[in-house]
Design a protein around this motif. Structure first.
Motif, short mmCIF file in Angstrom:
data_model
loop_
_atom_site.label_atom_id
_atom_site.label_comp_id
_atom_site.label_asym_id
_atom_site.label_seq_id
_atom_site.Cartn_x
_atom_site.Cartn_y
_atom_site.Cartn_z
N TYR A 1 0.82 -1.21 0.00
CA TYR A 1 0.00 0.00 0.00
C TYR A 1 0.86 1.26 0.00
N VAL A 2 1.93 1.23 0.76
CA VAL A 2 2.86 2.37 0.80
C VAL A 2 3.53 2.55 -0.56
N PHE A 3 3.91 1.46 -1.20
CA PHE A 3 4.48 1.57 -2.55
C PHE A 3 3.44 2.11 -3.53
N GLY A 4 2.19 1.69 -3.38
CA GLY A 4 1.13 2.23 -4.23
C GLY A 4 0.94 3.72 -4.04
N SER A 5 1.03 4.17 -2.80
CA SER A 5 0.92 5.61 -2.52
C SER A 5 2.11 6.37 -3.10
N ALA A 6 3.29 5.78 -2.98
CA ALA A 6 4.49 6.41 -3.57
C ALA A 6 4.35 6.50 -5.08
N SER A 7 3.76 5.47 -5.69
CA SER A 7 3.61 5.49 -7.15
C SER A 7 2.68 6.62 -7.59
N MET A 8 1.64 6.88 -6.82
CA MET A 8 0.74 7.98 -7.16
C MET A 8 1.43 9.33 -6.96
N SER A 9 2.34 9.39 -6.00
CA SER A 9 3.08 10.65 -5.83
C SER A 9 4.04 10.89 -6.99
N MET A 10 4.41 9.84 -7.69
CA MET A 10 5.23 10.00 -8.89
C MET A 10 4.38 10.39 -10.09
N PHE A 11 3.13 9.97 -10.09
CA PHE A 11 2.26 10.16 -11.24
C PHE A 11 1.67 11.56 -11.30
N TRP A 12 0.97 11.99 -10.25
CA TRP A 12 0.18 13.22 -10.33
C TRP A 12 0.98 14.50 -10.52
N PRO A 13 2.01 14.77 -9.74
CA PRO A 13 2.73 16.03 -9.97
C PRO A 13 3.42 16.06 -11.33
N THR A 14 3.89 14.90 -11.76
CA THR A 14 4.56 14.83 -13.06
C THR A 14 3.57 15.12 -14.18
N LEU A 15 2.40 14.50 -14.11
CA LEU A 15 1.40 14.72 -15.15
C LEU A 15 0.92 16.17 -15.15
N GLN A 16 0.71 16.74 -13.99
CA GLN A 16 0.23 18.12 -13.92
C GLN A 16 1.26 19.12 -14.41
N SER A 17 2.52 18.91 -14.07
CA SER A 17 3.53 19.85 -14.55
C SER A 17 3.74 19.70 -16.05
N TRP A 18 3.62 18.49 -16.56
CA TRP A 18 3.76 18.26 -17.99
C TRP A 18 2.59 18.89 -18.74
N LEU A 19 1.41 18.76 -18.18
CA LEU A 19 0.20 19.32 -18.79
C LEU A 19 0.31 20.83 -18.95
N SER A 20 0.87 21.49 -17.96
CA SER A 20 0.90 22.96 -17.97
C SER A 20 2.08 23.54 -18.73
N GLN A 21 2.97 22.70 -19.17
CA GLN A 21 4.20 23.17 -19.82
C GLN A 21 3.89 23.90 -21.12
N GLY A 22 4.35 25.14 -21.21
CA GLY A 22 4.27 25.91 -22.44
C GLY A 22 2.91 26.47 -22.79
N LEU A 23 1.96 26.49 -21.86
CA LEU A 23 0.63 27.00 -22.17
C LEU A 23 0.49 28.44 -21.67
N ASN A 24 -0.24 29.23 -22.43
CA ASN A 24 -0.55 30.58 -21.96
C ASN A 24 -1.71 30.49 -20.95
N LYS A 25 -2.04 31.60 -20.33
CA LYS A 25 -3.03 31.59 -19.26
C LYS A 25 -4.38 31.04 -19.71
N HIS A 26 -4.86 31.46 -20.85
CA HIS A 26 -6.17 31.01 -21.34
C HIS A 26 -6.18 29.50 -21.60
N ASN A 27 -5.17 29.02 -22.31
CA ASN A 27 -5.11 27.59 -22.61
C ASN A 27 -4.86 26.74 -21.36
N LEU A 28 -4.11 27.29 -20.42
CA LEU A 28 -3.87 26.58 -19.17
C LEU A 28 -5.17 26.41 -18.38
N MET A 29 -5.96 27.47 -18.31
CA MET A 29 -7.25 27.38 -17.61
C MET A 29 -8.17 26.36 -18.27
#
Length: 144
Positions: free
Chosen positions: A95-123
């Motif tokens: 369970y702890v490894f599963g929680s660690a895996s999610m901590s690797m997934f969400w911030p990475t995906l969110q920072s990748w998603l927002s990369q290079g977008l202007n304010k309107h497209n980011l919203m």
């Protein structure tokens, strides 16, 4: 962009199923008490909340795709072995490894998603992202 939304949907679909089924599994297989379930929740939250800080920094320095894939592989492995574990201690480690895996997934995906977008497209993209992950969580709980 749709790949980010689908990834968020599928990850929260799986996470919703895991978050509902793991306590039920512990109760059924090991007669887990409310204290045991509380320890699991607290340990998972502690690992996740401290892990996102580390993973967020790593996602800025290293290949985001590798971090995402590593998180997904760890998640799949951690939760697919649950039926074969013999003690609550072993399940807690998974369970702890599963929680660690999610901590690797969400911030990475969110920072990748927002990369290079202007304010309107980011919203716009964050709105769709939130709709997809919320739908995934809802259907994950329902499917469990």
């Amino acid at each position: 962009m749709i790949n980010f939304y689908i990834s968020a949907f599928l990850a929260d679909l799986a996470l919703g199923a895991v978050l509902l089924s793991t306590p039920l599994f512990l109760i059924y297989m090991f007669g887990a008490t409310s204290l045991t379930l509380g320890i699991f929740g607290a340990a998972g939250a502690l690992v996740y909340s401290s892990g996102v800080i580390i993973a967020g920094r790593l996602s800025d320095r290293f290949d985001r795709r590798k971090i995402l894939l590593s998180g997904c592989c760890i998640f799949i492995l951690a939760y697919s072995i649950l039926p074969f574990l013999k003690t609550t201690g072993q399940v807690l480690i998974a369970y702890v490894f599963g929680s660690a895996s999610m901590s690797m997934f969400w911030p990475t995906l969110q920072s990748w998603l927002s990369q290079g977008l202007n304010k309107h497209n980011l919203m716009k993209s964050l709105t769709m992202f939130n709709v997809f992950w919320s739908a995934g969580r809802m259907l994950g709980f329902f499917s469990a």
